[in-house]
Design a protein around this motif. Sequence first.
Motif, PDB file in Angstrom:
ATOM      1  N   VAL A  28     -31.022   3.242 -70.145  1.00 30.12           N
ATOM      2  CA  VAL A  28     -30.141   3.662 -69.050  1.00 30.12           C
ATOM      3  C   VAL A  28     -30.646   4.929 -68.367  1.00 30.12           C
ATOM      4  O   VAL A  28     -30.394   5.125 -67.174  1.00 30.12           O
ATOM      5  N   ASN A  29     -31.391   5.741 -69.091  1.00 30.88           N
ATOM      6  CA  ASN A  29     -31.981   6.926 -68.468  1.00 30.88           C
ATOM      7  C   ASN A  29     -33.128   6.554 -67.528  1.00 30.88           C
ATOM      8  O   ASN A  29     -33.524   7.391 -66.697  1.00 30.88           O
ATOM      9  N   MET A  30     -33.655   5.354 -67.637  1.00 27.38           N
ATOM     10  CA  MET A  30     -34.727   4.883 -66.760  1.00 27.38           C
ATOM     11  C   MET A  30     -34.182   4.215 -65.489  1.00 27.38           C
ATOM     12  O   MET A  30     -34.929   4.000 -64.543  1.00 27.38           O
ATOM     13  N   LEU A  31     -32.897   3.885 -65.485  1.00 22.97           N
ATOM     14  CA  LEU A  31     -32.309   3.154 -64.372  1.00 22.97           C
ATOM     15  C   LEU A  31     -31.934   4.068 -63.210  1.00 22.97           C
ATOM     16  O   LEU A  31     -31.417   5.156 -63.430  1.00 22.97           O
ATOM     17  N   PRO A  32     -32.168   3.571 -62.000  1.00 21.51           N
ATOM     18  CA  PRO A  32     -31.712   4.354 -60.833  1.00 21.51           C
ATOM     19  C   PRO A  32     -30.202   4.209 -60.672  1.00 21.51           C
ATOM     20  O   PRO A  32     -29.617   3.174 -61.023  1.00 21.51           O
ATOM     21  N   ASN A  89     -29.313   3.076 -84.102  1.00 14.94           N
ATOM     22  CA  ASN A  89     -30.658   2.774 -83.597  1.00 14.94           C
ATOM     23  C   ASN A  89     -30.625   1.972 -82.300  1.00 14.94           C
ATOM     24  O   ASN A  89     -31.403   2.232 -81.384  1.00 14.94           O
ATOM     25  N   VAL A  90     -29.748   0.994 -82.211  1.00 16.95           N
ATOM     26  CA  VAL A  90     -29.647   0.191 -80.988  1.00 16.95           C
ATOM     27  C   VAL A  90     -29.136   1.059 -79.836  1.00 16.95           C
ATOM     28  O   VAL A  90     -29.626   0.955 -78.708  1.00 16.95           O
ATOM     29  N   CYS A  91     -28.180   1.928 -80.124  1.00 14.72           N
ATOM     30  CA  CYS A  91     -27.699   2.849 -79.087  1.00 14.72           C
ATOM     31  C   CYS A  91     -28.828   3.753 -78.596  1.00 14.72           C
ATOM     32  O   CYS A  91     -28.899   4.070 -77.399  1.00 14.72           O
ATOM     33  N   GLY A  92     -29.700   4.140 -79.496  1.00 17.93           N
ATOM     34  CA  GLY A  92     -30.856   4.953 -79.098  1.00 17.93           C
ATOM     35  C   GLY A  92     -31.731   4.227 -78.090  1.00 17.93           C
ATOM     36  O   GLY A  92     -32.222   4.822 -77.124  1.00 17.93           O
ATOM     37  N   LYS A 109     -16.606   0.030 -71.779  1.00 17.59           N
ATOM     38  CA  LYS A 109     -16.708   0.930 -70.625  1.00 17.59           C
ATOM     39  C   LYS A 109     -18.169   1.098 -70.201  1.00 17.59           C
ATOM     40  O   LYS A 109     -18.470   1.129 -69.005  1.00 17.59           O
ATOM     41  N   ALA A 110     -19.061   1.215 -71.169  1.00 16.87           N
ATOM     42  CA  ALA A 110     -20.486   1.370 -70.857  1.00 16.87           C
ATOM     43  C   ALA A 110     -20.993   0.163 -70.062  1.00 16.87           C
ATOM     44  O   ALA A 110     -21.740   0.328 -69.082  1.00 16.87           O
ATOM     45  N   LYS A 111     -20.578  -1.042 -70.459  1.00 17.68           N
ATOM     46  CA  LYS A 111     -21.008  -2.247 -69.730  1.00 17.68           C
ATOM     47  C   LYS A 111     -20.455  -2.265 -68.310  1.00 17.68           C
ATOM     48  O   LYS A 111     -21.143  -2.674 -67.379  1.00 17.68           O
ATOM     49  N   ALA A 164     -22.662   5.244 -68.045  1.00 19.32           N
ATOM     50  CA  ALA A 164     -22.991   4.320 -69.141  1.00 19.32           C
ATOM     51  C   ALA A 164     -23.593   5.098 -70.303  1.00 19.32           C
ATOM     52  O   ALA A 164     -23.243   4.867 -71.471  1.00 19.32           O
ATOM     53  N   ASN A 165     -24.461   6.036 -70.000  1.00 20.27           N
ATOM     54  CA  ASN A 165     -25.088   6.880 -71.016  1.00 20.27           C
ATOM     55  C   ASN A 165     -24.030   7.654 -71.794  1.00 20.27           C
ATOM     56  O   ASN A 165     -24.061   7.710 -73.027  1.00 20.27           O
ATOM     57  N   ILE A 166     -23.073   8.218 -71.084  1.00 22.97           N
ATOM     58  CA  ILE A 166     -22.016   8.999 -71.734  1.00 22.97           C
ATOM     59  C   ILE A 166     -21.209   8.118 -72.684  1.00 22.97           C
ATOM     60  O   ILE A 166     -20.893   8.524 -73.810  1.00 22.97           O
TER      61      ILE A 166
END
Length: 178
Positions: free
Chosen positions: A171-175, A162-165, A113-115, A126-128
């Motif tokens: 994703v928080n940097m993406l518009p 760690n990879v999820c971090g 779902k995130a992808k 995606a973050n959620i």
Amino acid sequence: MATYPKKNVFLSSLMFLLLIGSSYAITALDGNAICGKTLNPSFCLKFMKSNPKISSADLPAVAKITIDSAQETASKTFKKIQSIAQKTTDPKSKEAYSSCLDYYGSVVGNFDKAKKYLAAGDPVSANIMVSAAMDGPDSCIYELKNVKADPSVVKNSEYIVNVCGITLVIVNMLPSRT
């Protein structure tokens, strides 16, 4: 004399295209900026350097690379946990691994779902989904603290967290396009 302005226009155009094309590529500075915001910056830097595709990828592509890596590890870990849960005879360990199976049950689907959200330009969703996927391995680590845990399950779960971090920072940097 007429070739000089043509060369300047060509070089200026080329520089402009290079600037646009590289505006989202992950540079060493971006890697440091991303990794500095994670809970495990040293892991992040090693991860970023370990995949040659990352150095030439834009942020959405790096986010997908991180999700793919976490998802692959989650699939392998889920199968490992299933095997351990079936074979163990210790009731306390069986209970812990059964809980891990429950926690891992939706992890791979959450990454899928995130992808999809990432591809649709919806970094918030995606973050959620990445956060939800991250909860499974994190909860499993907690469950396994009171039993003699298989080291590979713990290591893989820590890897996924760690990879999820890293993914969450990206994703928080993406518009948002939605």
